[in-house]
Design an enzyme around this catalytic site. Structure first.
Site, PDB file in Angstrom:
ATOM      1  N   GLY A  20       0.827  -1.219   0.000  1.00 16.63           N
ATOM      2  CA  GLY A  20       0.000   0.000   0.000  1.00 16.63           C
ATOM      3  C   GLY A  20       0.853   1.256   0.000  1.00 16.63           C
ATOM      4  O   GLY A  20       0.524   2.259   0.648  1.00 16.63           O
ATOM      5  N   LEU A  21       1.936   1.213  -0.735  1.00 18.76           N
ATOM      6  CA  LEU A  21       2.945   2.270  -0.613  1.00 18.76           C
ATOM      7  C   LEU A  21       2.770   3.455  -1.553  1.00 18.76           C
ATOM      8  O   LEU A  21       3.359   4.502  -1.332  1.00 18.76           O
ATOM      9  CB  LEU A  21       4.348   1.660  -0.875  1.00 18.76           C
ATOM     10  CG  LEU A  21       4.732   0.477   0.017  1.00 18.76           C
ATOM     11  CD1 LEU A  21       6.099  -0.065  -0.389  1.00 18.76           C
ATOM     12  CD2 LEU A  21       4.749   0.897   1.478  1.00 18.76           C
ATOM     13  N   ASN A  25      -1.787   5.623  -6.759  1.00 18.43           N
ATOM     14  CA  ASN A  25      -1.859   4.378  -7.530  1.00 18.43           C
ATOM     15  C   ASN A  25      -2.984   3.564  -6.885  1.00 18.43           C
ATOM     16  O   ASN A  25      -2.830   2.982  -5.805  1.00 18.43           O
ATOM     17  CB  ASN A  25      -0.498   3.679  -7.434  1.00 18.43           C
ATOM     18  CG  ASN A  25      -0.487   2.266  -7.981  1.00 18.43           C
ATOM     19  OD1 ASN A  25      -1.517   1.643  -8.144  1.00 18.43           O
ATOM     20  ND2 ASN A  25       0.705   1.749  -8.215  1.00 18.43           N
ATOM     21  N   SER A  28      -2.523  -0.159  -5.790  1.00 17.06           N
ATOM     22  CA  SER A  28      -1.621  -0.300  -4.642  1.00 17.06           C
ATOM     23  C   SER A  28      -2.328   0.104  -3.351  1.00 17.06           C
ATOM     24  O   SER A  28      -2.216  -0.572  -2.322  1.00 17.06           O
ATOM     25  CB  SER A  28      -0.362   0.545  -4.867  1.00 17.06           C
ATOM     26  OG  SER A  28       0.235   0.939  -3.653  1.00 17.06           O
ATOM     27  N   GLU A 173      10.540   9.622 -13.530  1.00 16.83           N
ATOM     28  CA  GLU A 173       9.972   8.276 -13.449  1.00 16.83           C
ATOM     29  C   GLU A 173      10.389   7.393 -14.621  1.00 16.83           C
ATOM     30  O   GLU A 173       9.835   6.308 -14.831  1.00 16.83           O
ATOM     31  CB  GLU A 173       8.448   8.367 -13.351  1.00 16.83           C
ATOM     32  CG  GLU A 173       7.958   9.119 -12.108  1.00 16.83           C
ATOM     33  CD  GLU A 173       8.050   8.304 -10.819  1.00 16.83           C
ATOM     34  OE1 GLU A 173       7.696   7.129 -10.836  1.00 16.83           O
ATOM     35  OE2 GLU A 173       8.493   8.863  -9.792  1.00 16.83           O
ATOM     36  N   ARG A 211       4.325  12.960 -10.457  1.00 17.86           N
ATOM     37  CA  ARG A 211       5.651  12.409 -10.146  1.00 17.86           C
ATOM     38  C   ARG A 211       6.765  12.935 -11.051  1.00 17.86           C
ATOM     39  O   ARG A 211       7.926  12.969 -10.669  1.00 17.86           O
ATOM     40  CB  ARG A 211       5.615  10.880 -10.271  1.00 17.86           C
ATOM     41  CG  ARG A 211       4.671  10.186  -9.297  1.00 17.86           C
ATOM     42  CD  ARG A 211       5.051   8.720  -9.244  1.00 17.86           C
ATOM     43  NE  ARG A 211       4.031   7.862  -8.687  1.00 17.86           N
ATOM     44  CZ  ARG A 211       4.213   6.571  -8.454  1.00 17.86           C
ATOM     45  NH1 ARG A 211       5.375   6.001  -8.749  1.00 17.86           N
ATOM     46  NH2 ARG A 211       3.251   5.822  -7.953  1.00 17.86           N
ATOM     47  N   HIS A 247       1.258   7.414 -13.750  1.00 16.95           N
ATOM     48  CA  HIS A 247       2.280   7.502 -14.801  1.00 16.95           C
ATOM     49  C   HIS A 247       1.556   7.692 -16.121  1.00 16.95           C
ATOM     50  O   HIS A 247       0.440   7.188 -16.306  1.00 16.95           O
ATOM     51  CB  HIS A 247       3.103   6.205 -14.905  1.00 16.95           C
ATOM     52  CG  HIS A 247       4.088   6.017 -13.800  1.00 16.95           C
ATOM     53  ND1 HIS A 247       4.261   4.813 -13.148  1.00 16.95           N
ATOM     54  CD2 HIS A 247       4.971   6.867 -13.238  1.00 16.95           C
ATOM     55  CE1 HIS A 247       5.200   4.932 -12.228  1.00 16.95           C
ATOM     56  NE2 HIS A 247       5.653   6.174 -12.259  1.00 16.95           N
ATOM     57  N   ASN A 362      -0.669  -4.326  -7.714  1.00 18.56           N
ATOM     58  CA  ASN A 362       0.163  -3.221  -7.245  1.00 18.56           C
ATOM     59  C   ASN A 362       0.210  -2.102  -8.292  1.00 18.56           C
ATOM     60  O   ASN A 362       1.063  -1.223  -8.240  1.00 18.56           O
ATOM     61  CB  ASN A 362       1.588  -3.709  -6.960  1.00 18.56           C
ATOM     62  CG  ASN A 362       1.855  -3.853  -5.469  1.00 18.56           C
ATOM     63  OD1 ASN A 362       1.168  -3.228  -4.657  1.00 18.56           O
ATOM     64  ND2 ASN A 362       2.850  -4.646  -5.117  1.00 18.56           N
ATOM     65  N   CYS A 368       4.372  -1.676 -17.610  1.00 16.81           N
ATOM     66  CA  CYS A 368       5.208  -1.298 -16.456  1.00 16.81           C
ATOM     67  C   CYS A 368       6.370  -2.269 -16.292  1.00 16.81           C
ATOM     68  O   CYS A 368       7.421  -1.913 -15.785  1.00 16.81           O
ATOM     69  CB  CYS A 368       4.409  -1.342 -15.163  1.00 16.81           C
ATOM     70  SG  CYS A 368       2.956  -0.314 -15.141  1.00 16.81           S
TER      71      CYS A 368
HETATM   72  O1  SUG Z   1       5.448   3.035  -8.715  1.00 14.11           O
HETATM   73  N1  SUG Z   1       3.624   0.263  -7.565  1.00 14.11           N
HETATM   74  C1  SUG Z   1       4.378   0.910  -8.626  1.00 14.11           C
HETATM   75  C2  SUG Z   1       3.766   0.578  -9.963  1.00 14.11           C
HETATM   76  C3  SUG Z   1       4.622   1.038 -11.096  1.00 14.11           C
HETATM   77  C4  SUG Z   1       3.907   0.999 -12.386  1.00 14.11           C
HETATM   78  N2  SUG Z   1       4.785   1.406 -13.417  1.00 14.11           N
HETATM   79  C5  SUG Z   1       4.390   2.048 -14.536  1.00 14.11           C
HETATM   80  N3  SUG Z   1       3.196   2.562 -14.635  1.00 14.11           N
HETATM   81  N4  SUG Z   1       5.247   2.176 -15.465  1.00 14.11           N
HETATM   82  C6  SUG Z   1       4.418   2.416  -8.411  1.00 14.11           C
HETATM   83  O2  SUG Z   1       3.407   2.981  -7.958  1.00 14.11           O
HETATM   84  C7  SUG Z   1       3.241  -0.422  -5.265  1.00 14.11           C
HETATM   85  C8  SUG Z   1       4.030  -1.110  -4.192  1.00 14.11           C
HETATM   86  C9  SUG Z   1       3.216  -1.463  -3.004  1.00 14.11           C
HETATM   87  O3  SUG Z   1       2.224  -0.791  -2.692  1.00 14.11           O
HETATM   88  O4  SUG Z   1       3.591  -2.439  -2.310  1.00 14.11           O
HETATM   89  C10 SUG Z   1       4.125   0.218  -6.341  1.00 14.11           C
HETATM   90  O5  SUG Z   1       5.202   0.654  -6.042  1.00 14.11           O
END
Ligand code: SUG
Length: 452
Positions: A20-21, A25, A28, A173, A211, A247, A362, A368
């Site tokens: 959930g970091l 997103n 996530s 990014e 970002r 993104h 996630n 990605c």
């Molecule tokens: O950066 N998710 C990544 C997903 C990256 C997707 N990449 C592209 N769209 N190119 C992010 O948000 C979630 C990790 C967590 O919640 O445990 C995470 O980092």
């Protein structure tokens, strides 16, 4: 010049979990603390690589990073043995443990921005690792990414840079906010740099973070020796970011002359199209704009299904494949859009839906999970061959995953020092298989800046 696109997929690491970091997103945020299955996640990723190899495409991979990342924890004042550190951080700062344990390096679209040599004034292939400063768990990736890229792309044909440094103000990014249009991969292209906001003029989304800073994109364009005639700077639509398009690759994808994008992807889509049209004409190709209307696919459907986070790939027979997550087949609107696209006269000739649910939970779809690198024959020959997949190597990787990865991981499991040992054993074995010098801090032979 003859060149091809090579996809370098991120191999999912042994600590893949739902922390959930990532604010902004949606997936996530929604899946925080559900149990993950790292083994299944890694095998789903390898299955995708296999599907593209089977179509005669060159496929590469980038290895996972060491997690939990003990050097970061030591820098933050924790001391003792590595196992003691894990136990203490789990007790005193569980969120910090989660952040340092994320397997987020799997999303290699965020590993770097890449410019092919045909576009750059010094004829080198340029790679700039993304600083990923918007999120703590991702901001710790770039030193390791840079080290891996230097091992994979050695020699004078390649120019691997350090991440854009800016004291935290200029977020970058990587390829997730960058695309390239061209007649064909080996011809000079137009690079699209899509930013969330300028670091100096704060207008942008109000709910969720933007970002990518415009100034970071411009720094990379300069560093990659690109002429103004070959770049277009485009602002993401703040409303799309606030709706969950953290993104740009969540709402658009480019391949060859085709740009597939949602009607609400860009702040000023019409102006962007005009500039692309004008610059493409000078480069000698006609861009193909495939705009998906809000009326056909509402933004929310685009974001939950990840229609645009697909891989749009020119196949050896010249047709274009759209490789999508299975969620885009389950959603009736995006499924209908795909069927029409293939039946019509546009460039997309085929779709392939794959189960990547472990990563999708996630917020990581097919696009990605891969870093695109357009390479000439010479570049392909001089890069380190261990990072390129053959039938033998992918079979080895599948067996390696099966023997080292757990099939269930919860937030609580990250506190287990045995997980750190298991992961390190796996990475050490992978490093030997790759046949490159030590990649990881725990091996004790890596450069000082990796060790903290
Ligand atoms: O950066 N998710 C990544 C997903 C990256 C997707 N990449 C592209 N769209 N190119 C992010 O948000 C979630 C990790 C967590 O919640 O445990 C995470 O980092």
């Amino acid at each position: 010049m003859i060149a091809r696109e090579v996809n370098f997929d991120g191999l999912v690491g042994p600590t893949h979990n739902y922390g959930g970091l990532s604010v902004g997103n949606i997936a996530s945020m929604k899946n925080e603390e559900s149990a993950s299955n790292p083994r299944e996640a890694a095998l789903q990723g390898l299955e995708k690589m296999r599907a593209l190899m089977a179509r005669g495409l060159v496929q590469g991979f980038l290895p996972p990073h060491e997690r939990p990342h003990i050097p970061t924890l030591r820098k933050l004042g924790f001391s003792g043995s590595d196992a003691e550190i894990v136990t203490r951080v789990a007790r005193e700062a569980p969120l910090l443990l989660r952040n340092t344990a994320s397997a987020s390096s799997m999303w290699t679209a965020n590993a770097a921005t890449v410019s092919p040599s045909v576009d750059s004034n010094d004829d080198k292939l340029h790679l700039t690792p993304a600083n990923l400063q918007a999120m703590f768990h991702r901001a710790i990736e770039h030193p390791q990414t840079e080290h891996i890229l230097r091992a994979a792309f050695p020699g004078e044909r390649f120019s691997v840079h350090g991440a854009v440094t800016s004291g935290g103000a200029l977020g970058d990014e990587g390829a997730a906010n960058h695309g390239r249009l061209c007649a064909e991969h080996g011809a000079p292209g137009l690079q699209l740099f899509v930013y969330g906001r300028s670091a100096f003029d704060r207008s942008g989304p109000t709910q969720f973070p933007a970002r990518q800073a415009k100034e970071a994109s411009l720094a990379i364009a300069r560093q990659h020796q690109l002429d103004d005639a070959q770049i277009v700077m485009i602002q993401q639509n703040p409303a799309a970011i606030d709706a969950g398009a953290f993104h740009n690759d969540v709402v658009s994808v480019a391949n060859g002359p085709a740009l597939l994008y949602h009607e609400h992807a860009f702040a000023e889509a019409q102006a962007a199209r005009e500039e692309i049209q004008r610059k493409a004409e000078i480069l000698g190709f006609e861009p193909i704009f495939i705009e998906v209307a809000q009326a056909d696919v509402p933004l929310d459907d685009a974001i939950t299904s990840y229609l645009f986070n697909s891989q749009l790939i020119t196949q050896p027979d010249g047709g274009m494949l759209l490789l999508l997550p299975i969620e885009a087949e389950e959603n009736p609107r995006t499924r209908a859009w795909c069927a029409e696209a293939v039946a019509g006269n546009g460039p997309i000739t085929e779709t392939l839906f794959l189960d990547l649910r472990q990563s999708m939970r996630n917020g990581g779809g097919p696009a990605c999970l891969r870093l695109r690198v357009v390479m000439t024959d010479d570049e392909l020959k001089t890069m380190h061959q261990g990072f390129l997949l053959t039938e033998e190597r992918i079979t080895w990787l599948e067996a390696w995953v099966r023997s080292h990865y757990r099939d269930r991981l919860t937030a609580g499991d990250l506190a287990d020092p045995a997980l750190l040992d298991e992961s390190r054993r796996a990475l050490d074995e992978l490093n030997q298989f790759l046949d490159v010098p030590a990649l990881y801090p725990f091996q004790g032979e890596t450069p000082h800046q990796l060790r903290g």
